[in-house]
Structure formats: C-alpha cells, structure tokens
Design a protein around this motif. Structure first.
Motif, PDB file in Angstrom:
ATOM      1  N   ALA A 276       0.820  -1.218   0.000  1.00  0.00           N
ATOM      2  CA  ALA A 276       0.000   0.000   0.000  1.00  0.00           C
ATOM      3  C   ALA A 276       0.848   1.259   0.000  1.00  0.00           C
ATOM      4  CB  ALA A 276      -0.948  -0.011   1.193  1.00  0.00           C
ATOM      5  N   SER A 277       2.043   1.166   0.548  1.00  0.00           N
ATOM      6  CA  SER A 277       2.917   2.347   0.572  1.00  0.00           C
ATOM      7  C   SER A 277       3.398   2.724  -0.828  1.00  0.00           C
ATOM      8  CB  SER A 277       4.125   2.095   1.477  1.00  0.00           C
ATOM      9  OG  SER A 277       4.927   1.050   0.954  1.00  0.00           O
ATOM     10  N   LYS A 278       3.209   1.826  -1.799  1.00  0.00           N
ATOM     11  CA  LYS A 278       3.608   2.090  -3.179  1.00  0.00           C
ATOM     12  C   LYS A 278       2.383   2.179  -4.087  1.00  0.00           C
ATOM     13  CE  LYS A 278       8.023  -0.293  -2.502  1.00  0.00           C
ATOM     14  NZ  LYS A 278       8.880  -1.430  -2.915  1.00  0.00           N
ATOM     15  N   MET A 279       1.248   2.576  -3.495  1.00  0.00           N
ATOM     16  CA  MET A 279       0.017   2.787  -4.252  1.00  0.00           C
ATOM     17  C   MET A 279      -0.260   4.276  -4.393  1.00  0.00           C
ATOM     18  SD  MET A 279      -2.723   0.005  -2.774  1.00  0.00           S
ATOM     19  CE  MET A 279      -2.753  -1.680  -3.401  1.00  0.00           C
ATOM     20  N   PRO A 280      -0.920   4.711  -5.494  1.00  0.00           N
ATOM     21  CA  PRO A 280      -1.421   6.087  -5.551  1.00  0.00           C
ATOM     22  C   PRO A 280      -2.411   6.323  -4.413  1.00  0.00           C
ATOM     23  CG  PRO A 280      -1.635   4.981  -7.679  1.00  0.00           C
ATOM     24  CD  PRO A 280      -1.274   3.931  -6.687  1.00  0.00           C
ATOM     25  N   GLY A 281      -2.560   7.567  -4.010  1.00  0.00           N
ATOM     26  CA  GLY A 281      -3.395   7.872  -2.854  1.00  0.00           C
ATOM     27  C   GLY A 281      -4.804   7.327  -2.915  1.00  0.00           C
ATOM     28  N   CYS A 282      -5.450   7.417  -4.094  1.00  0.00           N
ATOM     29  CA  CYS A 282      -6.833   6.945  -4.188  1.00  0.00           C
ATOM     30  C   CYS A 282      -6.920   5.448  -3.927  1.00  0.00           C
ATOM     31  CB  CYS A 282      -7.448   7.310  -5.529  1.00  0.00           C
ATOM     32  SG  CYS A 282      -6.364   7.088  -6.955  1.00  0.00           S
ATOM     33  N   HIS A 283      -5.916   4.673  -4.376  1.00  0.00           N
ATOM     34  CA  HIS A 283      -5.932   3.231  -4.147  1.00  0.00           C
ATOM     35  C   HIS A 283      -5.447   2.890  -2.738  1.00  0.00           C
ATOM     36  CE1 HIS A 283      -6.912   1.507  -8.164  1.00  0.00           C
ATOM     37  NE2 HIS A 283      -6.726   2.782  -8.469  1.00  0.00           N
ATOM     38  N   ARG A 284      -4.579   3.705  -2.207  1.00  0.00           N
ATOM     39  CA  ARG A 284      -4.208   3.512  -0.801  1.00  0.00           C
ATOM     40  C   ARG A 284      -5.446   3.749   0.074  1.00  0.00           C
ATOM     41  NH1 ARG A 284       0.821   6.260   2.567  1.00  0.00           N
ATOM     42  NH2 ARG A 284       1.049   4.521   4.008  1.00  0.00           N
ATOM     43  N   GLY A 285      -6.261   4.707  -0.321  1.00  0.00           N
ATOM     44  CA  GLY A 285      -7.535   4.914   0.363  1.00  0.00           C
ATOM     45  C   GLY A 285      -8.453   3.722   0.212  1.00  0.00           C
ATOM     46  N   GLY A 286      -8.409   3.060  -0.956  1.00  0.00           N
ATOM     47  CA  GLY A 286      -9.190   1.855  -1.156  1.00  0.00           C
ATOM     48  C   GLY A 286      -8.787   0.756  -0.193  1.00  0.00           C
ATOM     49  N   PHE A 287      -7.490   0.640   0.071  1.00  0.00           N
ATOM     50  CA  PHE A 287      -7.012  -0.337   1.041  1.00  0.00           C
ATOM     51  C   PHE A 287      -7.510   0.020   2.438  1.00  0.00           C
ATOM     52  CE2 PHE A 287      -3.373  -1.679   3.890  1.00  0.00           C
ATOM     53  CZ  PHE A 287      -3.803  -2.991   3.998  1.00  0.00           C
ATOM     54  N   ALA A 288      -7.511   1.314   2.759  1.00  0.00           N
ATOM     55  CA  ALA A 288      -8.025   1.744   4.068  1.00  0.00           C
ATOM     56  C   ALA A 288      -9.506   1.388   4.209  1.00  0.00           C
ATOM     57  CB  ALA A 288      -7.813   3.252   4.243  1.00  0.00           C
ATOM     58  N   LEU A 289     -10.279   1.548   3.130  1.00  0.00           N
ATOM     59  CA  LEU A 289     -11.703   1.182   3.163  1.00  0.00           C
ATOM     60  C   LEU A 289     -11.868  -0.317   3.369  1.00  0.00           C
ATOM     61  CD1 LEU A 289     -12.954   3.432   0.221  1.00  0.00           C
ATOM     62  CD2 LEU A 289     -13.520   3.721   2.641  1.00  0.00           C
ATOM     63  N   TYR A 290     -11.022  -1.097   2.718  1.00  0.00           N
ATOM     64  CA  TYR A 290     -11.082  -2.553   2.887  1.00  0.00           C
ATOM     65  C   TYR A 290     -10.746  -2.953   4.323  1.00  0.00           C
ATOM     66  CZ  TYR A 290      -9.574  -7.435   2.508  1.00  0.00           C
ATOM     67  OH  TYR A 290      -9.409  -8.783   2.710  1.00  0.00           O
ATOM     68  N   LYS A 291      -9.735  -2.323   4.907  1.00  0.00           N
ATOM     69  CA  LYS A 291      -9.373  -2.629   6.294  1.00  0.00           C
ATOM     70  C   LYS A 291     -10.527  -2.312   7.241  1.00  0.00           C
ATOM     71  CE  LYS A 291      -5.441  -0.420   6.772  1.00  0.00           C
ATOM     72  NZ  LYS A 291      -4.183   0.026   7.461  1.00  0.00           N
TER      73      LYS A 291
END
Length: 312
Positions: A276-291
């Motif tokens: 996730a640290s190597k994802m664009p912000g919008c997809h890093r946000g997607g990971f946060a939503l999944y968590k």
C-alpha cells in the motif's frame, strides 16, 4: 467522519465516505443531473489553459481520446429512524470528459482550481473530478489481487493498484444531459447509471485480470476515497472470486487489458499492507476502506453502528 492520511506526494488520501458493512446495489442509487457538472472558473486564463494542455498532450500522443465520464458531485446518506431499515447512499453525478480532466485535475497548476472550503464539493467545483472505480478482489484461497501498472500508462506508472477504471456514460447511452428532463426519463436514467456503477467494476475486473464474470460475486460498495494530489475521487467495491489465486494467474496472461499492467500479485493482508505504501493515494484509500470493512466484520455490535462514516 472524513479521514485524511498524510504521506508523501501522490500517496496522500482522504476517505470521503466509508461503508464498512458494504452496500448492495439496492442500497446505492444515483442522481444524474447537470447541477453536479463542473463550474467554470472565473479566471479566463485558467479556462484557456485547459485547451492548451490538452492540445499539447494530443501532440505527444495522438491516441488520446476525449471520452465522456461521470463527474463526482457528492452524495446523500440515509440511515433512517428504523433500526431495521437498511442504510442507503445516493451518489450525485454530473458529466465531464477526459480533456477537462487532463486540463484541470492533471494540470501542473491544478491547485489553482481549488476553492478554499471544508466542503469537498465546493473545494473541487472547478475541477473535472471524474469518478473512478476500484475493486478489492478476494480469491477463494483468501488472497487479494493487486496489479503493477505498466511503465507506459499516463498516471503513476509502475505503481501497485487494485483493478479498476471508470463507469462509462456511453454504456447507458449518455453523451450529454439532453433528453433526460422529463421525470420518468430522469428515473430511468438514474436507475441505469446506478446499475452501471456496479456493472462497470465487474467489467474492469474481467478485462484487467481475466477472471470470467461468472466467477465473481455481486460487488458491494465500501466507500469513496480521494487522492489529495489532483483531487481524484474513486469509488471502491469488494468482490469475491470463486477461483484460487493460481488459477487467476493463468487467466491473467490473456486478459483483455493486460497491457495496462505488467504483473498480477495475489497477496495476504500483511503483504498488502506493505504494498500500500507504493500505491497512488486513491488506491491507498481503497485499502483503508477494505481494512475498515474487515475490522467491521470482526465486531460484535449491531451492523447499523458501523455502516457509514462520512464528511460532515
């Protein structure tokens, strides 16, 4: 509550809407209206720069195509007074195009289009802000699918992303707002656009990963994240796939849009945390939503207590 995570450059994101319990298609509707279109900026030089930037990009790449996109204009959330009532989100969408996206959100001077405001929609009223989509896909052996973007793509080459793209106005016969003024026509097109929100993410997964549509569960909507850099909004969904990760790896080699990525990874939650640290912000946000969704599934209190968190 709107959540902002600080990190470097394009990794920063905001969660505009979080639905950890997940919303089915019957719980998500759309209001498609020109009221949610972009408002032109009063600075004529900024408006003129949109054409200049687009023309320069076309000269660099003659394959660029100015397609229409749905513009994100906000949402309404209704949990109701009855604890047995299912929560409901209504997405507010206008119309924009790729040319305006390149000339505003992706402009080197994109911040000049922003309005100082705590209200996200007011802040971004002069930007194109097309609504993207992304899917957190879980395989039958409990792995999450992540793509590594090709070095030839326009945004964030080489970064890790979830499969996704955009819901497409053309798929439901929309090229403009004309012809949808009558009440019954508005209802019909709103229903079609709402369905396109869910149909489009299945299409993207099929095209980018190669998994057949009948191997995928019906998507559930888990929220919207926005990359802080370029204020790019993305709606995220959770999908289960009844295939194992090694089967999907074989299918990926013949995926229709495989050229957009160089590799498919099937990873555990801990590995995904590192990626996730190597994802664009919008997809890093997607990971946060999944968590948040996973954490919500582990809670024992009533589902309505964890249904949505949203900007005030």
């Amino acid at each position: 509550m709107e959540e902002k995570i600080s990190c470097d450059g394009g990794h920063e994101f905001k969660l505009l809407l979080s639905c950890p319990s997940g919303l089915s298609p019957s719980q998500v509707s759309v209001v498609f209206d020109e009221a949610y279109d972009r408002i032109p900026h009063s600075d004529s030089s900024l408006e003129h720069s949109i054409s200049e930037i687009w023309d320069a990009r076309v000269q660099q790449s003659s394959s660029l195509y100015n397609g229409t996109k749905f513009r994100y204009g906000g949402y309404n959330f209704d949990v109701g007074n009855d604890p047995k009532q299912q929560p409901h989100v209504s997405l507010q969408l206008g119309l924009t195009d790729y040319r305006t996206f390149v000339g505003t959100n992706l402009s080197p001077i994109w911040e000049r289009y922003l309005v100082p405001s705590e209200d996200d929609c007011i802040q971004c009223q002069h930007t194109s802000s097309p609504l993207g989509n992304g899917a957190v896909v879980e395989t039958s052996d409990k792995k999450i699918l992540v793509l590594q973007r090709s070095n030839k793509v326009g945004e964030f080459p080489g970064y890790f992303v979830f499969p996704g793209g955009h819901p497409e106005p053309q798929e439901v016969g929309i090229i403009s707002h004309e012809g949808f003024q009558e009440l019954n026509q508005c209802r019909t097109i709103n229903n079609k656009v709402s369905q396109e929100m869910f149909d489009s993410i299945v299409r993207e997964v099929v095209e980018e990963i190669g998994a057949p549509a009948d191997s995928l569960s019906s998507p559930i909507f888990i929220g919207i994240s926005r990359r802080v850099m370029n204020v790019r909004p993305t709606a995220f969904f959770f999908i289960k796939c009844n295939l194992q990760s090694d089967e999907i790896q074989q299918l990926y080699s013949s995926a229709q849009d495989g050229f957009e990525s160089t590799q498919l990874y099937a990873v555990s939650m801990s590995d995904l945390e590192n990626m996730a640290s190597k994802m664009p912000g919008c997809h890093r946000g997607g990971f946060a939503l999944y968590k948040l969704m996973v954490q919500g599934q582990n809670k024992t209190f009533h589902v309505n207590e964890l249904t949505c968190r949203y900007a005030s």
